[in-house]
Design a protein around this motif. Structure first.
Motif, PDB file in Angstrom:
ATOM      1  N   VAL A 102       0.817  -1.244  -0.152  1.00 44.47           N
ATOM      2  CA  VAL A 102      -0.087   0.084   0.131  1.00 44.47           C
ATOM      3  C   VAL A 102       1.012   1.268   0.043  1.00 44.47           C
ATOM      4  CG1 VAL A 102      -2.299   0.738   0.798  1.00 44.47           C
ATOM      5  CG2 VAL A 102      -0.845  -1.045   2.116  1.00 44.47           C
ATOM      6  N   ILE A 103       0.830   2.161  -0.908  1.00 45.38           N
ATOM      7  CA  ILE A 103       1.539   3.385  -1.117  1.00 45.38           C
ATOM      8  C   ILE A 103       0.756   4.508  -0.959  1.00 45.38           C
ATOM      9  CG2 ILE A 103       3.123   4.493  -2.637  1.00 45.38           C
ATOM     10  CD1 ILE A 103       2.529   0.984  -3.796  1.00 45.38           C
ATOM     11  N   CYS A 104       1.410   5.452   0.089  1.00 45.47           N
ATOM     12  CA  CYS A 104       0.538   6.685   0.298  1.00 45.47           C
ATOM     13  C   CYS A 104       1.094   7.813  -0.889  1.00 45.47           C
ATOM     14  CB  CYS A 104       1.004   7.479   1.540  1.00 45.47           C
ATOM     15  SG  CYS A 104       0.179   8.864   1.970  1.00 45.47           S
ATOM     16  N   ASN A 105      -0.124   8.259  -1.421  1.00 40.63           N
ATOM     17  CA  ASN A 105       0.225   9.091  -2.742  1.00 40.63           C
ATOM     18  C   ASN A 105       0.611  10.501  -1.949  1.00 40.63           C
ATOM     19  OD1 ASN A 105      -0.843   7.468  -4.638  1.00 40.63           O
ATOM     20  ND2 ASN A 105      -2.925   8.120  -4.425  1.00 40.63           N
ATOM     21  N   GLU A 109       4.981   6.923   1.748  1.00 33.72           N
ATOM     22  CA  GLU A 109       5.363   5.705   3.003  1.00 33.72           C
ATOM     23  C   GLU A 109       4.745   4.422   2.053  1.00 33.72           C
ATOM     24  OE1 GLU A 109       4.081   5.370   7.498  1.00 33.72           O
ATOM     25  OE2 GLU A 109       2.520   4.990   6.084  1.00 33.72           O
ATOM     26  N   VAL A 110       5.281   3.518   2.278  1.00 30.76           N
ATOM     27  CA  VAL A 110       5.131   2.249   1.900  1.00 30.76           C
ATOM     28  C   VAL A 110       4.852   1.225   2.987  1.00 30.76           C
ATOM     29  CG1 VAL A 110       5.858   0.143   0.519  1.00 30.76           C
ATOM     30  CG2 VAL A 110       6.291   2.716  -0.318  1.00 30.76           C
ATOM     31  N   MET A 111       3.795   0.602   3.114  1.00 38.35           N
ATOM     32  CA  MET A 111       3.457  -0.556   3.855  1.00 38.35           C
ATOM     33  C   MET A 111       3.162  -1.757   3.225  1.00 38.35           C
ATOM     34  SD  MET A 111       1.031   1.030   7.050  1.00 38.35           S
ATOM     35  CE  MET A 111       1.283  -0.322   7.930  1.00 38.35           C
ATOM     36  N   LEU A 140      -1.825  -1.036  -3.844  1.00 39.07           N
ATOM     37  CA  LEU A 140      -3.014  -0.071  -3.486  1.00 39.07           C
ATOM     38  C   LEU A 140      -2.424   1.311  -3.117  1.00 39.07           C
ATOM     39  CD1 LEU A 140      -4.632  -2.636  -0.913  1.00 39.07           C
ATOM     40  CD2 LEU A 140      -4.676  -2.527  -3.492  1.00 39.07           C
ATOM     41  N   PHE A 141      -2.944   2.137  -3.810  1.00 37.90           N
ATOM     42  CA  PHE A 141      -2.536   3.406  -3.744  1.00 37.90           C
ATOM     43  C   PHE A 141      -3.595   4.436  -2.902  1.00 37.90           C
ATOM     44  CE2 PHE A 141      -0.479   1.837  -7.353  1.00 37.90           C
ATOM     45  CZ  PHE A 141       0.882   2.397  -7.293  1.00 37.90           C
ATOM     46  N   GLY A 142      -3.227   5.151  -1.942  1.00 32.27           N
ATOM     47  CA  GLY A 142      -4.199   6.030  -1.548  1.00 32.27           C
ATOM     48  C   GLY A 142      -3.747   6.765  -0.316  1.00 32.27           C
ATOM     49  N   THR A 143      -4.186   7.189   0.828  1.00 32.96           N
ATOM     50  CA  THR A 143      -3.870   8.011   1.663  1.00 32.96           C
ATOM     51  C   THR A 143      -3.518   7.292   2.902  1.00 32.96           C
ATOM     52  OG1 THR A 143      -5.506   9.661   0.706  1.00 32.96           O
ATOM     53  CG2 THR A 143      -4.192  10.356   2.824  1.00 32.96           C
ATOM     54  N   CYS A 144      -2.361   7.488   3.789  1.00 23.88           N
ATOM     55  CA  CYS A 144      -2.145   6.968   5.077  1.00 23.88           C
ATOM     56  C   CYS A 144      -2.866   7.943   6.118  1.00 23.88           C
ATOM     57  CB  CYS A 144      -0.695   6.733   5.262  1.00 23.88           C
ATOM     58  SG  CYS A 144       0.377   8.415   5.660  1.00 23.88           S
ATOM     59  N   SER A 145      -3.015   7.039   7.288  1.00 19.72           N
ATOM     60  CA  SER A 145      -3.690   7.835   8.445  1.00 19.72           C
ATOM     61  C   SER A 145      -3.037   8.946   8.762  1.00 19.72           C
ATOM     62  CB  SER A 145      -3.441   6.768   9.581  1.00 19.72           C
ATOM     63  OG  SER A 145      -2.156   6.164   9.594  1.00 19.72           O
ATOM     64  N   LYS A 148      -4.125  11.611   5.981  1.00 22.62           N
ATOM     65  CA  LYS A 148      -5.559  12.043   6.095  1.00 22.62           C
ATOM     66  C   LYS A 148      -6.033  12.961   6.857  1.00 22.62           C
ATOM     67  CE  LYS A 148      -7.236   7.312   6.917  1.00 22.62           C
ATOM     68  NZ  LYS A 148      -8.347   6.419   7.272  1.00 22.62           N
TER      69      LYS A 148
ATOM     70  N   GLY B 130      -4.890   1.519   8.290  1.00 23.02           N
ATOM     71  CA  GLY B 130      -5.396   2.578   8.407  1.00 23.02           C
ATOM     72  C   GLY B 130      -5.351   3.463   7.266  1.00 23.02           C
ATOM     73  N   TYR B 131      -5.134   2.940   6.192  1.00 21.14           N
ATOM     74  CA  TYR B 131      -5.035   3.570   4.710  1.00 21.14           C
ATOM     75  C   TYR B 131      -6.426   3.782   4.159  1.00 21.14           C
ATOM     76  CZ  TYR B 131       0.147   3.837   3.663  1.00 21.14           C
ATOM     77  OH  TYR B 131       1.550   4.023   3.928  1.00 21.14           O
ATOM     78  N   GLN B 132      -6.640   4.825   3.591  1.00 17.52           N
ATOM     79  CA  GLN B 132      -7.788   5.059   2.560  1.00 17.52           C
ATOM     80  C   GLN B 132      -7.431   4.647   1.217  1.00 17.52           C
ATOM     81  OE1 GLN B 132      -9.868   8.505   2.624  1.00 17.52           O
ATOM     82  NE2 GLN B 132     -11.317   8.289   1.233  1.00 17.52           N
ATOM     83  N   ILE B 134      -7.664   4.362  -2.838  1.00 13.67           N
ATOM     84  CA  ILE B 134      -8.286   5.021  -3.776  1.00 13.67           C
ATOM     85  C   ILE B 134      -8.183   4.414  -4.834  1.00 13.67           C
ATOM     86  CG2 ILE B 134      -8.156   7.339  -5.027  1.00 13.67           C
ATOM     87  CD1 ILE B 134      -6.922   8.677  -2.297  1.00 13.67           C
ATOM     88  N   ASP B 135      -7.001   3.927  -5.320  1.00 14.61           N
ATOM     89  CA  ASP B 135      -7.085   3.030  -6.568  1.00 14.61           C
ATOM     90  C   ASP B 135      -5.956   1.797  -6.363  1.00 14.61           C
ATOM     91  OD1 ASP B 135      -6.856   2.758  -9.227  1.00 14.61           O
ATOM     92  OD2 ASP B 135      -5.264   4.246  -9.491  1.00 14.61           O
TER      93      ASP B 135
END
Lengths: 152, 152
Positions: A102-105, A109-111, A140-145, A148, B130-132, B134-135
């Motif tokens: 999971v990567i924070c856009n 950060e990468v988890m 998975l791309f998105g926003t980390c806590s 957010k 805890g990520y959101q 998006i893609d």
DNA sequence: TTCACTGCAAACGCTTTGCATATGG
DNA sequence: CCATATGCAAAGCGTTTGCAGTGAA
């Protein structure tokens, strides 16, 4: 510490064995790079590795880094992930199980995660398409806590 | 033919509406590009699109192609996939459901699939990290049935 | 008339390559 | 020794940007 050291020694042995088997030279640069990677946690890109080694006054070039990555990938000591056109990331891979990211856009950060249900999806796809799947990448791309909260 | 034509008309309407809404200009280049994409099946890269349009004597530049792709992606008429550092691929997206890809390492063939179990994996990852999200991109790499036979 | 859009070419960022030098076996 | 590796700098490659000219509104 001792466990850390054990791993350093163990991967050095693996690399050494690999280089001998493939009749590649055991240069100090190659072992310095391996060492740097394994004394360092998490994901990294070539540039940060280059800078980190330069800071420690190693004489090393990007060309050699890319070169050595190839070797380390061949003997499964390093894994490479291409998260986007200009975002290639490496990680140490010894004895770590296959996993996805999971990567924070926002902050980059990468988890990691590993979900066994993915294997079932892959099997189904093999059945339907007739492909023999050798490798996969699930990102998975998105926003980390943290981001957010900051972004809202 | 008639169905094909219907789709051409429909996506043109969507694009036109989008451009008006966003106060972007309705240039002939933009509609020519949309038309080219929707009169053509499957996945494509910028270069092949550029060559195809040049062959038809359109006066179009790569810059405009990249530019227009952004617009078409924004209004969901095109989707972009980055399969590797130097392999970005686009596809028309109107009314097509979200899907993932199996790519043949030998011949480059791309097939699509869609497995609802992936959504469950994503939900679980959101809960744990805890990520959101998006893609996502899920790519399976391997050998297609044709290449399996050839390579053996 | 105006300014968003265009084509063209130069710039970009990461990666690879070419070449002279250095060094492992 | 000498073929393989290395450092450095230049070239590659897909993409982006800068700029002067063009044409949609």
């Amino acid at each position: 510490m001792s466990v850390e050291n054990d791993i350093q020694v163990k991967v050095k042995d693996i690399f050494q064995g690999y280089l001998e088997e493939k009749k590649h030279r055991k240069t100090p640069e190659r072992f310095a790079i391996l060492n740097e990677i394994y004394s360092h946690a998490g994901h990294f890109d070539i540039d940060s590795l280059y800078k980190k080694m330069k800071d420690k006054n190693y004489r090393v070039s990007r060309a050699t880094l890319y070169n050595t990555m190839e070797l380390l990938i061949s003997c499964n000591l390093v894994r490479k992930h291409q998260f986007g056109k200009n975002l290639a990331v490496f990680e140490k891979a010894h004895q770590s199980k296959q996993h996805d990211h999971v990567i924070c856009n926002s902050c980059g950060e990468v988890m990691e995660f590993c979900d066994p249900r993915l294997q079932k999806i892959i099997s189904t796809v093999e059945d339907i398409t007739g492909y023999q799947v050798i490798d996969h990448s699930l990102n998975l791309f998105g926003t980390c806590s943290k981001c957010k909260i900051i972004n809202q």
